[in-house]
Design an enzyme around this catalytic site. Structure first.
Site, mmCIF file in Angstrom:
data_model
loop_
_atom_site.group_PDB
_atom_site.id
_atom_site.type_symbol
_atom_site.label_atom_id
_atom_site.label_comp_id
_atom_site.label_asym_id
_atom_site.label_seq_id
_atom_site.Cartn_x
_atom_site.Cartn_y
_atom_site.Cartn_z
ATOM 1 N N ARG A 10 -75.028 -26.366 -86.952
ATOM 2 C CA ARG A 10 -75.197 -26.303 -85.608
ATOM 3 C C ARG A 10 -76.174 -27.240 -85.155
ATOM 4 O O ARG A 10 -76.456 -27.453 -83.917
ATOM 5 C CB ARG A 10 -75.820 -24.912 -85.362
ATOM 6 N N ARG A 47 -64.748 -10.381 -74.720
ATOM 7 C CA ARG A 47 -64.453 -10.370 -76.404
ATOM 8 C C ARG A 47 -64.928 -8.862 -76.638
ATOM 9 O O ARG A 47 -66.095 -8.381 -76.002
ATOM 10 C CB ARG A 47 -65.144 -11.458 -77.053
ATOM 11 N N ARG A 72 -76.012 -20.343 -74.260
ATOM 12 C CA ARG A 72 -75.211 -20.694 -75.423
ATOM 13 C C ARG A 72 -74.759 -22.000 -75.466
ATOM 14 O O ARG A 72 -74.797 -22.938 -76.204
ATOM 15 C CB ARG A 72 -74.332 -19.870 -76.053
#
Ligand code: ADP
Ligand code: ZN
Length: 213
Positions: A89, A128, A172
C-alpha cells in the site's frame, strides 16, 4: 500465478480474490483480514490497529510487512501461487515485497490495477456486509444474502465494518490517492502493470482477467 491486486477501496479486490482463489487454487493474502484477526484476539496491539483502521489511516509499514514476511517464511501453500490483496500500500512496502519475493524465489507475475469510478466505490462500500464467521462478502442491493443478516455460505452473522461509513471511506480514498497511487508507477516502471475496468460485476472482471492470461 503470483499477483498483486491494486485498486482503491471498493474496487473489488477481495471479491475478485474470492473467485480467483477457487478458480486457480491460489492462496489469498489479505493484510486487512490479517489485521482484523489480530483485533479479534483482544491484544493491546489489536487495540492500536483498531484505532487506526477505524480512522481510515494506514497501519505502519513495519507491522504489515512483518506479517507478510512471516506468511512467506511459514506458509508452504504459497508455492501454488498467491494473490496479494491490500499489500503493498506504499512504495516502501512494494520495495520490501520485492525483497521478500526474491528471497522466496517467487517473483511476481504482474500487478493488476482495478479501476472504478468514485461514486460506485462509495455505493459498494456503504452497502457492504461481511460474514463474521467466514469473511464472505455481501452487499445490501448488489449481492444480498438469501436471508437478511445471515451468510449464505456458512450461516454466520453479517456485520458492517467499522470503516465502511462515509467519513472513513473518504479518508481511505484520500490515503489511497496519496500513499498507494504512486505504486502504480512503481510497477509500470518494472513493466509489471496490467489495468482493467472494475466498474462491472466481479464475474465480468474475473473473465477479463482470464482473457488477459
Ligand atoms: P480496503 O481495501 O477495502 O480499504 P482492507 O481490508 O484492505 O480494505 O484494509 C482495511 C484497513 O486496514 C486499511 O484502511 C488500513 O488501515 C489497514 N491496512 C490493510 N492493509 C494495509 C497495509 N498494507 N498497510 C497499512 N495498512 C493496511
Ligand atoms: Zn460465512
Amino acid at each position: 500465478m503470483r499477483v498483486v491486486l491494486l485498486g482503491p477501496p471498493g474496487a473489488g479486490k477481495g471479491s475478485l480474490a474470492g473467485l480467483l482463489k477457487e478458480k486457480y487454487r491460489l492462496a489469498h493474502i489479505s493484510t486487512g483480514d490479517m489485521l482484523r484477526e489480530e483485533i479479534k484476539t483482544g491484544s493491546s496491539l489489536g487495540a492500536e490497529i483498531k484505532a487506526l483502521i477505524t480512522k481510515g489511516v494506514l497501519v505502519s509499514d513495519e507491522l504489515v510487512t512483518r506479517l507478510v514476511e512471516q506468511r512467506f517464511s511459514h506458509d508452504a501453500d504459497l508455492k501454488k501461487g498467491f494473490l496479494l490483496d491490500g499489500f503493498p500500500r506504499t512504495v516502501k512496502q512494494a520495495q520490501d515485497l520485492d525483497g521478500i519475493l526474491e528471497k522466496a524465489q517467487m517473483p511476481l507475475d504482474f500487478a493488476l490495477n482495478m479501476e472504478a469510478d468514485s461514486g460506485l466505490l462509495l455505493k459498494r462500500l456503504t452497502g457492504r456486509r461481511v460474514c463474521r464467521q467466514c469473511g464472505a462478502l455481501f452487499h445490501v442491493t448488489n449481492k444480498p444474502p438469501l436471508k437478511e443478516g445471515i451468510c449464505d455460505a456458512c450461516g454466520g452473522h453479517l456485520y458492517q465494518r467499522s470503516d465502511d461509513n462515509e467519513a472513513t471511506i473518504k479518508e481511505r480514498m484520500r490515503v489511497y490517492e496519496q500513499s498507494t497511487g504512486p505504486i502504480i508507477d512503481y510497477y509500470a516502471q518494472q513493466h509489471k502493470l496490467r489495468t482493467l475496468d472494475a466498474n462491472v460485476d466481479t464475474h465480468k472482471v474475473c473473465q477479463s482477467l482470464a482473457d488477459m492470461l
